[in-house]
Scaffold this motif. Structure first.
Motif, PDB file in Angstrom:
ATOM      1  N   GLU A   1      17.992   6.843  -2.095  1.00  0.00           N
ATOM      2  CA  GLU A   1      16.553   7.131  -1.998  1.00  0.00           C
ATOM      3  C   GLU A   1      16.259   8.510  -2.595  1.00  0.00           C
ATOM      4  OE1 GLU A   1      14.780   6.039   1.788  1.00  0.00           O
ATOM      5  OE2 GLU A   1      15.031   3.962   1.133  1.00  0.00           O
TER       6      GLU A   1
ATOM      7  N   PRO B   1      17.029  -0.295  -5.924  1.00  0.00           N
ATOM      8  CA  PRO B   1      17.474  -1.622  -5.492  1.00  0.00           C
ATOM      9  C   PRO B   1      18.936  -1.896  -5.844  1.00  0.00           C
ATOM     10  CG  PRO B   1      15.451  -1.760  -6.809  1.00  0.00           C
ATOM     11  CD  PRO B   1      15.995  -0.373  -6.974  1.00  0.00           C
TER      12      PRO B   1
ATOM     13  N   HIS C   1      14.259   1.038 -12.082  1.00  0.00           N
ATOM     14  CA  HIS C   1      13.387   0.069 -11.398  1.00  0.00           C
ATOM     15  C   HIS C   1      11.948   0.542 -11.511  1.00  0.00           C
ATOM     16  CE1 HIS C   1      13.545   2.731  -7.804  1.00  0.00           C
ATOM     17  NE2 HIS C   1      12.536   2.030  -7.296  1.00  0.00           N
ATOM     18  N   HIS C   2      11.001  -0.372 -11.278  1.00  0.00           N
ATOM     19  CA  HIS C   2       9.588  -0.038 -11.489  1.00  0.00           C
ATOM     20  C   HIS C   2       8.877   0.180 -10.166  1.00  0.00           C
ATOM     21  CE1 HIS C   2       9.841  -4.341 -11.153  1.00  0.00           C
ATOM     22  NE2 HIS C   2       8.536  -4.524 -11.175  1.00  0.00           N
ATOM     23  N   VAL C   3       7.937   1.109 -10.178  1.00  0.00           N
ATOM     24  CA  VAL C   3       7.278   1.550  -8.943  1.00  0.00           C
ATOM     25  C   VAL C   3       5.773   1.659  -9.168  1.00  0.00           C
ATOM     26  CG1 VAL C   3       9.299   2.859  -8.160  1.00  0.00           C
ATOM     27  CG2 VAL C   3       7.554   4.004  -9.506  1.00  0.00           C
ATOM     28  N   ALA C   4       5.010   1.541  -8.087  1.00  0.00           N
ATOM     29  CA  ALA C   4       3.557   1.715  -8.162  1.00  0.00           C
ATOM     30  C   ALA C   4       3.251   3.200  -8.375  1.00  0.00           C
ATOM     31  CB  ALA C   4       2.916   1.216  -6.873  1.00  0.00           C
TER      32      ALA C   4
ATOM     33  N   PRO D   1       9.345   2.645   1.377  1.00  0.00           N
ATOM     34  CA  PRO D   1       9.232   1.874   0.138  1.00  0.00           C
ATOM     35  C   PRO D   1       9.356   0.375   0.427  1.00  0.00           C
ATOM     36  CG  PRO D   1      11.423   2.821   0.332  1.00  0.00           C
ATOM     37  CD  PRO D   1      10.650   3.306   1.519  1.00  0.00           C
TER      38      PRO D   1
ATOM     39  N   GLY E   1      16.607  -7.941  -8.750  1.00  0.00           N
ATOM     40  CA  GLY E   1      15.731  -6.772  -8.605  1.00  0.00           C
ATOM     41  C   GLY E   1      15.116  -6.650  -7.227  1.00  0.00           C
TER      42      GLY E   1
ATOM     43  N   VAL F   1       7.039   9.659   0.794  1.00  0.00           N
ATOM     44  CA  VAL F   1       7.830   8.421   0.807  1.00  0.00           C
ATOM     45  C   VAL F   1       8.753   8.435  -0.410  1.00  0.00           C
ATOM     46  CG1 VAL F   1       7.779   5.894   0.704  1.00  0.00           C
ATOM     47  CG2 VAL F   1       6.017   7.112   1.982  1.00  0.00           C
ATOM     48  N   LYS F   2      10.075   8.312  -0.155  1.00  0.00           N
ATOM     49  CA  LYS F   2      11.038   8.297  -1.265  1.00  0.00           C
ATOM     50  C   LYS F   2      11.096   6.911  -1.892  1.00  0.00           C
ATOM     51  CE  LYS F   2      14.180  11.937   0.262  1.00  0.00           C
ATOM     52  NZ  LYS F   2      15.553  12.262   0.671  1.00  0.00           N
ATOM     53  N   MET F   3      11.434   6.862  -3.174  1.00  0.00           N
ATOM     54  CA  MET F   3      11.684   5.587  -3.848  1.00  0.00           C
ATOM     55  C   MET F   3      13.095   5.125  -3.481  1.00  0.00           C
ATOM     56  SD  MET F   3       9.904   6.551  -7.475  1.00  0.00           S
ATOM     57  CE  MET F   3      10.790   8.074  -7.619  1.00  0.00           C
ATOM     58  N   HIS F   4      13.302   3.800  -3.521  1.00  0.00           N
ATOM     59  CA  HIS F   4      14.583   3.229  -3.066  1.00  0.00           C
ATOM     60  C   HIS F   4      15.199   2.470  -4.238  1.00  0.00           C
ATOM     61  CE1 HIS F   4      17.067   1.130   0.132  1.00  0.00           C
ATOM     62  NE2 HIS F   4      17.256   0.357  -0.924  1.00  0.00           N
TER      63      HIS F   4
ATOM     64  N   ARG G   1       4.097   9.215  -7.319  1.00  0.00           N
ATOM     65  CA  ARG G   1       3.541  10.559  -7.069  1.00  0.00           C
ATOM     66  C   ARG G   1       3.695  11.004  -5.614  1.00  0.00           C
ATOM     67  NH1 ARG G   1       1.897   9.597 -11.716  1.00  0.00           N
ATOM     68  NH2 ARG G   1       0.372   7.997 -12.164  1.00  0.00           N
ATOM     69  N   SER G   2       4.236  10.143  -4.751  1.00  0.00           N
ATOM     70  CA  SER G   2       4.300  10.469  -3.323  1.00  0.00           C
ATOM     71  C   SER G   2       5.282  11.615  -3.051  1.00  0.00           C
ATOM     72  CB  SER G   2       4.733   9.241  -2.519  1.00  0.00           C
ATOM     73  OG  SER G   2       4.882   9.601  -1.169  1.00  0.00           O
TER      74      SER G   2
ATOM     75  N   PRO H   1       5.963  -4.163  -8.604  1.00  0.00           N
ATOM     76  CA  PRO H   1       6.622  -2.866  -8.474  1.00  0.00           C
ATOM     77  C   PRO H   1       6.888  -2.485  -7.017  1.00  0.00           C
ATOM     78  CG  PRO H   1       4.282  -2.547  -8.839  1.00  0.00           C
ATOM     79  CD  PRO H   1       4.533  -4.034  -8.943  1.00  0.00           C
ATOM     80  N   GLN H   2       7.801  -1.547  -6.831  1.00  0.00           N
ATOM     81  CA  GLN H   2       8.026  -0.989  -5.492  1.00  0.00           C
ATOM     82  C   GLN H   2       6.758  -0.232  -5.069  1.00  0.00           C
ATOM     83  OE1 GLN H   2      11.217   2.191  -4.683  1.00  0.00           O
ATOM     84  NE2 GLN H   2      12.161   0.261  -4.065  1.00  0.00           N
TER      85      GLN H   2
ATOM     86  N   LEU I   1       3.427   5.537  -5.326  1.00  0.00           N
ATOM     87  CA  LEU I   1       4.788   5.819  -4.853  1.00  0.00           C
ATOM     88  C   LEU I   1       5.461   6.843  -5.774  1.00  0.00           C
ATOM     89  CD1 LEU I   1       7.192   5.368  -2.972  1.00  0.00           C
ATOM     90  CD2 LEU I   1       7.764   3.314  -4.265  1.00  0.00           C
TER      91      LEU I   1
ATOM     92  N   ILE J   1       4.299   1.616  -1.588  1.00  0.00           N
ATOM     93  CA  ILE J   1       4.338   2.263  -0.271  1.00  0.00           C
ATOM     94  C   ILE J   1       3.817   1.254   0.750  1.00  0.00           C
ATOM     95  CG2 ILE J   1       3.384   4.113   1.143  1.00  0.00           C
ATOM     96  CD1 ILE J   1       3.145   5.814  -1.396  1.00  0.00           C
TER      97      ILE J   1
ATOM     98  N   PRO K   1      15.272  -5.745  -3.545  1.00  0.00           N
ATOM     99  CA  PRO K   1      16.241  -4.789  -2.993  1.00  0.00           C
ATOM    100  C   PRO K   1      17.056  -5.326  -1.821  1.00  0.00           C
ATOM    101  CG  PRO K   1      14.045  -4.285  -2.219  1.00  0.00           C
ATOM    102  CD  PRO K   1      13.895  -5.428  -3.170  1.00  0.00           C
TER     103      PRO K   1
ATOM    104  N   HIS L   1      20.840   1.551  -3.540  1.00  0.00           N
ATOM    105  CA  HIS L   1      20.163   1.890  -2.268  1.00  0.00           C
ATOM    106  C   HIS L   1      20.022   3.395  -2.022  1.00  0.00           C
ATOM    107  CE1 HIS L   1      20.028  -2.342  -1.416  1.00  0.00           C
ATOM    108  NE2 HIS L   1      21.319  -2.432  -1.661  1.00  0.00           N
TER     109      HIS L   1
END
Ligand SMILES: [Zn+2]
Lengths: 66, 480
Positions: free
Chosen positions: A54, A49, A32-35, B272, B141, A44-47, A40-41, B285-286, A38, B288, B143, A52
């Protein structure tokens, strides 16, 4: 309109580059794609989708960070 | 209060009753899943270019239970229905009417809690269960289920002025959800002010109301400035509001809404959020995001749950029509020959078409610059009144035949823009924009315009031809 690629700034101005970071879930292998912030955080963990789970980037199966 | 008067007050229910005919409301009596299937129905309708209001009577939740609440979506997917809500017969005339109505705000009327249908049922702490609401999981996609028509209401702790904005919430548990206000929004500013004081931010989300209230509260305002009065301007009467259960008079909620979710955004607490299908047509995108702890849910006895199909005409049409009203006011200030504005859903929220009546030398370019100063507008195109801004083939014809690119295009870089624009380079905080002057040269005194005349046939010949076609059935046509 656009300056064509003469001089040092030319290529940077006209070449298209990807702008999306992707991570692969360590539990189910789904992507999945993340900002970027997030990705580099450290607080806060990535989740995922899909399952589920983290996780932080260091735990990801793979990361694409263009 | 007299019950008959209560039922006549503007609300989602009163609006739907007024549009009860089968041609406008598609009632789905069969069970339909909240995970993907209701949104898929909107896509299938959009494929056919049909935009009825969808009323799903038996939504099935992700755990298999039938929801106690029906779902309404596509409420404002049709320009015609949305304009009719404002009493505007022709949707093309919406921009001018909207600009004038929100320019004459009417202050809200505060009523007591027992006069507020939205507080007929009040559920506190242990009784709260967000998972009972038929929030939709819209796209592949996403969640989980999202509230997409939740009008987040906060206030500025310095001035106590309220702010309302539609901001998405991912429902994560019975009383837990993410809450995503973009950093530039007034709600995010209010939230940071509370946090800087070391306090959690009070918040209430209301769902479901008459389209005029939905569009009035979307009016673009200064900071701090109340959206509730703009809604009154559009309604032509004060919006009825009542104190929220958790925050009292500090956060007033529309008394005739369907559902209110009250709670707190805890200081410096993040989780997230996303991926989420955005208005651009892409899955964002996901990110914060802050979180929200829900303390109370109030609702009507027979509440209707409202959902906006994110990135579908359902959400784009009302938003773009509101943009048209705002752009009309902005551009007309510098270019008085402006006649109309269209923000087409094909361009999401990035394109604006401006129509001028014989603009003076330089006037269309002034208008283009004003339109480009609107944050979301990335491309603005100016045309004359002989070009229909609601017909994209007409717009492309004007571009093809009235533009010399080096003379007529204005490129501007480093302007604020939508950070959701998928074409932005990674890390960019500003965007580049383009104005295109596709107007004809101005006429000079009496006599023909100094441009080529448009090819046409006489109007009476065209009428005769149309009549002639009426006698031929489609089956007889060689190409179907
Ligand atoms: Zn997974």
């Amino acid at each position: 309109m656009t300056e064509t690629g003469s001089g040092t700034g030319g290529a940077a101005m006209t070449e298209k580059r990807g702008n999306t970071c992707w991570v692969q879930c360590p539990k189910c292998s789904a992507w999945h794609h993340v900002a970027p912030d997030l990705l580099r955080s450290t607080h806060v963990k990535m989740h995922c989708p899909s399952c589920h789970f983290e996780f932080f980037a260091a735990e990801a199966q793979a990361v694409i960070d263009p | 209060m007299d019950k008959s008067l209560k039922s006549a007050l503007p609300s989602l229910g009163s609006f739907l009753t007024g549009f009860g005919s089968e041609s406008v409301v598609l009632r789905m009596a069969a069970p339909i899943a909240t995970v993907h299937d209701i949104t898929a129905l909107q896509y299938a309708l959009q494929e056919k270019k049909r935009y009825p209001i969808v009323f799903a009577e038996k939504p099935i939740l992700s755990d298999g239970r039938e929801s106690a609440f029906p779902v309404v979506c596509n409420l404002t997917a049709s320009r015609e229905v949305t304009a009719a809500a404002l009493g505007v017969e022709d949707h093309r005339a919406f921009a001018k009417t909207y600009a004038s109505a929100v320019g004459s705000p009417i202050a809200p009327l505060v009523v007591s809690r027992d006069e507020a249908p939205v507080q007929e049922v009040v559920q506190h702490s242990d009784e709260v269960n967000l998972l009972d609401l038929p929030a939709l999981t819209q796209h592949v996609g996403d969640p989980g289920p999202y509230l997409t028509a939740a009008h987040a209401t906060t206030y500025d702790p310095d001035t106590l002025v309220d702010n309302v904005a539609i901001q998405r919430c991912w429902v994560k548990g019975a009383a837990a959800m993410s809450y995503f206000p973009y950093p530039a929004t007034h709600n995010a500013r209010n939230m940071r002010k509370f946090w800087e004081r070391g306090e959690d931010c009070p918040i209430a989300f209301w769902i479901g109301h008459h389209p005029l209230v939905l569009m009035g509260t979307q009016a673009k305002m200064g900071y701090p400035e109340s959206h509730l009065s703009a809604a009154g301007g559009l309604l032509g009467q004060p919006l009825r509001v009542a104190p929220s259960v958790t925050h009292g008079e500090r956060i007033l909620v529309p008394a005739d809404a369907e559902i209110v979710i009250e709670g707190w955004v805890p200081k410096d607490t993040f989780g997230p959020d996303g991926p989420f299908g955005e208005y651009t047509g892409y899955l964002g995108p996901q990110m914060i995001a802050p979180t929200c702890e829900v303390t109370c849910i109030t609702r009507r006895q027979n509440a209707i749950y409202h959902d906006y199909g994110s990135g579908l005409d359902d959400m784009l049409v009302p938003d773009n029509m509101v943009m048209e009203g705002k752009l009309y006011a902005m551009v007309a200030q510098v270019a008085p020959s402006l006649v109309n504005v269209h923000v087409p859903t094909s361009g999401r929220r990035f394109h604006a078409y401006l129509q001028f009546d014989n603009p003076a030398q330089g006037e269309a370019r002034d208008g283009l610059m004003a339109a480009l100063s609107y944050r979301r507008v990335k491309t603005a195109i100016a045309v004359n009144t002989d070009v229909d801004v609601f017909e994209e083939t007409d717009m492309l014809w004007a571009l093809a035949t009235r533009v010399q690119w080096d003379r007529d295009s204005i490129g501007v870089s480093g302007l604020s823009g939508s950070m959701l624009d998928p074409s932005l380079p990674k890390g960019a905080r500003t965007t580049s924009k383009l104005g295109i002057d596709a107007t004809l040269p101005p006429g000079e005194g009496a006599g023909p315009s100094p441009s080529l005349p448009r090819s046409r046939v006489p109007e009476d010949a065209l009428e005769r031809a149309r009549d002639l076609l009426k006698s031929h059935s489609a089956e007889e046509w060689p190409l179907g």
